[in-house]
Design a protein around this motif. Structure first.
Motif, PDB file in Angstrom:
ATOM      1  N   VAL A  40      42.570  36.316  34.942  1.00 30.45           N
ATOM      2  CA  VAL A  40      43.019  37.630  34.482  1.00 30.45           C
ATOM      3  C   VAL A  40      42.260  38.743  35.204  1.00 30.45           C
ATOM      4  CG1 VAL A  40      43.147  39.197  32.510  1.00 30.45           C
ATOM      5  CG2 VAL A  40      43.771  36.793  32.232  1.00 30.45           C
ATOM      6  N   ILE A  41      40.938  38.626  35.259  1.00 34.22           N
ATOM      7  CA  ILE A  41      40.195  39.719  35.901  1.00 34.22           C
ATOM      8  C   ILE A  41      40.314  39.656  37.423  1.00 34.22           C
ATOM      9  CG2 ILE A  41      38.622  40.031  33.967  1.00 34.22           C
ATOM     10  CD1 ILE A  41      36.466  38.636  35.563  1.00 34.22           C
ATOM     11  N   ASN A  42      40.584  38.474  37.986  1.00 35.62           N
ATOM     12  CA  ASN A  42      40.864  38.417  39.423  1.00 35.62           C
ATOM     13  C   ASN A  42      42.160  39.162  39.740  1.00 35.62           C
ATOM     14  OD1 ASN A  42      38.583  37.013  40.181  1.00 35.62           O
ATOM     15  ND2 ASN A  42      39.578  35.012  40.200  1.00 35.62           N
ATOM     16  N   ALA A  43      43.155  39.044  38.858  1.00 30.75           N
ATOM     17  CA  ALA A  43      44.389  39.805  39.040  1.00 30.75           C
ATOM     18  C   ALA A  43      44.118  41.291  38.903  1.00 30.75           C
ATOM     19  CB  ALA A  43      45.441  39.349  38.031  1.00 30.75           C
ATOM     20  N   MET A  44      43.249  41.649  37.944  1.00 29.35           N
ATOM     21  CA  MET A  44      42.879  43.050  37.769  1.00 29.35           C
ATOM     22  C   MET A  44      42.214  43.600  39.026  1.00 29.35           C
ATOM     23  SD  MET A  44      42.660  45.677  35.613  1.00 29.35           S
ATOM     24  CE  MET A  44      42.844  44.980  33.969  1.00 29.35           C
ATOM     25  N   ALA A  45      41.381  42.772  39.661  1.00 30.92           N
ATOM     26  CA  ALA A  45      40.641  43.211  40.846  1.00 30.92           C
ATOM     27  C   ALA A  45      41.478  43.150  42.114  1.00 30.92           C
ATOM     28  CB  ALA A  45      39.390  42.355  41.016  1.00 30.92           C
ATOM     29  N   GLY A  46      42.630  42.495  42.059  1.00 28.86           N
ATOM     30  CA  GLY A  46      43.445  42.347  43.256  1.00 28.86           C
ATOM     31  C   GLY A  46      43.136  41.101  44.042  1.00 28.86           C
ATOM     32  N   LEU A  47      42.320  40.207  43.483  1.00 28.65           N
ATOM     33  CA  LEU A  47      41.992  38.951  44.154  1.00 28.65           C
ATOM     34  C   LEU A  47      43.041  37.880  43.873  1.00 28.65           C
ATOM     35  CD1 LEU A  47      38.148  38.819  43.404  1.00 28.65           C
ATOM     36  CD2 LEU A  47      39.347  39.886  45.336  1.00 28.65           C
ATOM     37  N   LEU A  48      43.915  38.114  42.916  1.00 32.83           N
ATOM     38  CA  LEU A  48      45.038  37.240  42.606  1.00 32.83           C
ATOM     39  C   LEU A  48      46.289  38.101  42.525  1.00 32.83           C
ATOM     40  CD1 LEU A  48      46.390  34.586  41.565  1.00 32.83           C
ATOM     41  CD2 LEU A  48      45.756  35.320  39.249  1.00 32.83           C
ATOM     42  N   ARG A  49      47.303  37.684  43.275  1.00 36.09           N
ATOM     43  CA  ARG A  49      48.588  38.390  43.228  1.00 36.09           C
ATOM     44  C   ARG A  49      49.531  37.561  42.364  1.00 36.09           C
ATOM     45  NH1 ARG A  49      50.798  41.686  48.280  1.00 36.09           N
ATOM     46  NH2 ARG A  49      52.520  42.808  47.270  1.00 36.09           N
ATOM     47  N   PRO A  50      49.774  37.971  41.119  1.00 35.49           N
ATOM     48  CA  PRO A  50      50.565  37.141  40.204  1.00 35.49           C
ATOM     49  C   PRO A  50      52.032  37.072  40.615  1.00 35.49           C
ATOM     50  CG  PRO A  50      50.155  39.277  39.226  1.00 35.49           C
ATOM     51  CD  PRO A  50      49.366  39.248  40.501  1.00 35.49           C
ATOM     52  N   ASP A  51      52.695  36.015  40.149  1.00 35.74           N
ATOM     53  CA  ASP A  51      54.127  35.879  40.431  1.00 35.74           C
ATOM     54  C   ASP A  51      54.899  37.047  39.841  1.00 35.74           C
ATOM     55  OD1 ASP A  51      53.568  33.439  41.637  1.00 35.74           O
ATOM     56  OD2 ASP A  51      53.912  32.307  39.798  1.00 35.74           O
ATOM     57  N   THR A  52      54.598  37.394  38.600  1.00 37.39           N
ATOM     58  CA  THR A  52      55.202  38.566  37.960  1.00 37.39           C
ATOM     59  C   THR A  52      54.155  39.248  37.108  1.00 37.39           C
ATOM     60  OG1 THR A  52      55.940  37.332  35.999  1.00 37.39           O
ATOM     61  CG2 THR A  52      57.477  37.476  37.848  1.00 37.39           C
ATOM     62  N   GLY A  53      54.330  40.543  36.886  1.00 37.07           N
ATOM     63  CA  GLY A  53      53.391  41.214  35.990  1.00 37.07           C
ATOM     64  C   GLY A  53      53.252  42.696  36.238  1.00 37.07           C
ATOM     65  N   ARG A  54      52.529  43.303  35.315  1.00 37.25           N
ATOM     66  CA  ARG A  54      52.203  44.728  35.402  1.00 37.25           C
ATOM     67  C   ARG A  54      50.828  44.935  34.815  1.00 37.25           C
ATOM     68  NH1 ARG A  54      52.271  49.590  32.603  1.00 37.25           N
ATOM     69  NH2 ARG A  54      53.047  51.411  33.803  1.00 37.25           N
ATOM     70  N   ILE A  55      49.956  45.592  35.552  1.00 30.36           N
ATOM     71  CA  ILE A  55      48.611  45.913  35.093  1.00 30.36           C
ATOM     72  C   ILE A  55      48.379  47.397  35.320  1.00 30.36           C
ATOM     73  CG2 ILE A  55      46.131  45.545  35.449  1.00 30.36           C
ATOM     74  CD1 ILE A  55      46.749  42.724  36.337  1.00 30.36           C
ATOM     75  N   ALA A  56      47.909  48.077  34.262  1.00 23.97           N
ATOM     76  CA  ALA A  56      47.654  49.510  34.374  1.00 23.97           C
ATOM     77  C   ALA A  56      46.359  49.867  33.657  1.00 23.97           C
ATOM     78  CB  ALA A  56      48.811  50.304  33.784  1.00 23.97           C
ATOM     79  N   VAL A  57      45.632  50.809  34.243  1.00 23.85           N
ATOM     80  CA  VAL A  57      44.458  51.402  33.616  1.00 23.85           C
ATOM     81  C   VAL A  57      44.803  52.857  33.354  1.00 23.85           C
ATOM     82  CG1 VAL A  57      42.013  51.945  33.833  1.00 23.85           C
ATOM     83  CG2 VAL A  57      42.912  49.841  34.848  1.00 23.85           C
ATOM     84  N   ALA A  58      44.962  53.195  32.075  1.00 22.49           N
ATOM     85  CA  ALA A  58      45.491  54.509  31.687  1.00 22.49           C
ATOM     86  C   ALA A  58      46.846  54.700  32.392  1.00 22.49           C
ATOM     87  CB  ALA A  58      44.494  55.606  32.010  1.00 22.49           C
ATOM     88  N   ASP A  59      46.991  55.757  33.192  1.00 20.92           N
ATOM     89  CA  ASP A  59      48.270  56.011  33.859  1.00 20.92           C
ATOM     90  C   ASP A  59      48.322  55.443  35.272  1.00 20.92           C
ATOM     91  OD1 ASP A  59      49.244  57.425  31.650  1.00 20.92           O
ATOM     92  OD2 ASP A  59      48.316  59.301  32.344  1.00 20.92           O
ATOM     93  N   ASP A  60      47.249  54.781  35.688  1.00 17.78           N
ATOM     94  CA  ASP A  60      47.196  54.236  37.049  1.00 17.78           C
ATOM     95  C   ASP A  60      47.708  52.797  37.053  1.00 17.78           C
ATOM     96  OD1 ASP A  60      46.017  56.581  38.113  1.00 17.78           O
ATOM     97  OD2 ASP A  60      44.064  55.936  37.373  1.00 17.78           O
ATOM     98  N   VAL A  61      48.828  52.580  37.695  1.00 20.85           N
ATOM     99  CA  VAL A  61      49.425  51.245  37.784  1.00 20.85           C
ATOM    100  C   VAL A  61      48.847  50.523  38.992  1.00 20.85           C
ATOM    101  CG1 VAL A  61      51.565  49.938  38.033  1.00 20.85           C
ATOM    102  CG2 VAL A  61      51.532  52.036  36.665  1.00 20.85           C
ATOM    103  N   LEU A  62      48.220  49.377  38.748  1.00 16.99           N
ATOM    104  CA  LEU A  62      47.618  48.589  39.832  1.00 16.99           C
ATOM    105  C   LEU A  62      48.579  47.540  40.363  1.00 16.99           C
ATOM    106  CD1 LEU A  62      44.049  47.996  38.308  1.00 16.99           C
ATOM    107  CD2 LEU A  62      44.900  49.935  39.650  1.00 16.99           C
TER     108      LEU A  62
END
Length: 362
Positions: A40-62
């Motif tokens: 989960v946190i690797n996906a948050m950091a960009g070290l894992l590119r998930p097959d599908t998903g959406r991750i956002a911190v406040a209004d910033d979509v990663l």
């Protein structure tokens, strides 16, 4: 600052399908090894590119796979602290910290000296990394991450490689970090005591799925969470105010249901703390006990009875505005005639909560 995570990924033999939201503060990702926490946190950091998903911190979509959005790792402003500190051994503490500042976004933010003071490493700035303890190394790693001025901090089991003494040394700094930076923190751990001490939101993972999520006090006090946390670790988390320190070495705490007395705490009168009370340390009595050594007796009301697979039963209790748990045998529950709505008394030894079960209020 809110954090929203929804992602799915097939690792081939292990499917990750995660969704949760948190209002900010410290969110603990808890679960056994292999549950999917680090993914989960690797996906948050960009070290894992998930097959599908959406991750956002406040209004910033990663990440948003539906719109082909994938912010490169170096542009995410994510501070990542690994289980091993991963510092540069040939550089001093000051130089390691300064390396983090090279990646900082423009704008105001705490400088190196401020971060060093907050983490208690100011006296160590000129030392080499090899001369530091494990706990000191982790504080330097956290400081380096903070000096990059991240929008979110990811901590992947930062205490796992430390002995108990070093863990006790680092925990107060992690509490201070959460309180002073205002950053959302995702904290990966399989330690119940760390989660109880630090987190304000808890997400429990099993087999790549979220099986429980919510405010940490609510999740801990729910009898249904006991099998996930471990029946010996299950308990409740109470907010408390330090009233006074007595001459006999005890500290009086005020909770919503009454008063508690614990071995002296390193907190000034008036300070707010959070107290973890393990279910196995709570006894129940039909009448207020007399002639016993236990000092802590709280009037409670039974809100739920949750039988376990063995001979035990979890009893959910309400004490003032707080929720408590007691773990007793079914035989005792039957002998006492326990039922929902019943009023009785919870008894706790003053020495039952360890010093590590008392932390700063979050």
């Amino acid at each position: 600052m809110s954090v929203s995570v929804q992602l799915a990924h097939d690792f081939g033999g292990f499917d990750l399908d995660i969704a949760f939201e948190t209002p900010g503060g410290v969110t603990a990702l808890f679960g056994r090894s292999g549950a999917g926490k680090t993914s989960v946190i690797n996906a948050m950091a960009g070290l894992l590119r998930p097959d599908t998903g959406r991750i956002a911190v406040a209004d910033d979509v990663l990440i948003d796979t539906s719109r082909a959005v994938f912010v490169p790792p170096h542009r995410r402003r994510v501070g990542y602290v690994f289980q091993d500190a991963r510092l540069f051994p040939h550089l001093s503490v000051r130089q390691n910290l300064a390396y983090g500042a090279r990646f900082a976004a423009k704008g105001d933010g705490p400088g190196l000296e401020r971060i060093a003071d907050m983490l208690g490493i100011a006296p160590l700035l000129d030392r080499r990394i090899g001369a530091l303890s494990g706990g000191e190394r982790q504080r330097v790693a956290i400081g380096r991450a903070l000096l990059s001025r991240p929008r979110i901090l990811l901590l992947d089991e930062p205490l796992a490689a430390l002995d108990n003494a070093r863990k006790a040394e680092l925990l107060p700094y992690l509490e201070r970090l959460a309180g002073e930076t205002g950053l959302p923190i995702l904290y990966v751990s399989h330690s119940v005591s760390e989660v109880a001490r630090l987190a304000n939101t808890l997400v429990i993972l099993e087999g790549g799925r979220v099986v429980r999520a919510g405010p940490v006090s609510k999740v801990f006090s729910d009898p249904a969470s006991a099998p996930m946390l471990g029946v010996r670790e299950a308990g409740a988390i109470l907010p408390a105010r330090v009233v006074a320190h007595a001459g006999d070495g005890l500290t009086e705490l005020a909770v919503s249901g009454g008063a508690l007395f614990l071995p002296r705490l390193a907190a000034a009168p008036g300070a707010m703390v959070r107290l973890r009370l393990q279910a196995q340390d709570v006894m129940l009595a039909l009448a207020r006990p007399e002639g016993i050594s236990a000092l802590n007796v709280l009037p409670v009301t039974i809100t739920r009875l949750q039988p376990g697979e063995g001979p035990g039963i979890m009893v959910a209790l309400r004490s003032g505005e707080d929720a408590l748990l007691a773990r007793i045998t079914r035989r005792s529950a039957e002998a006492l005639g326990l039922h929902e709505g019943m009023e009785l008394f919870a008894v706790l030894k003053s020495v039952a909560p360890a010093q590590g079960d008392v932390g700063a209020a979050v």
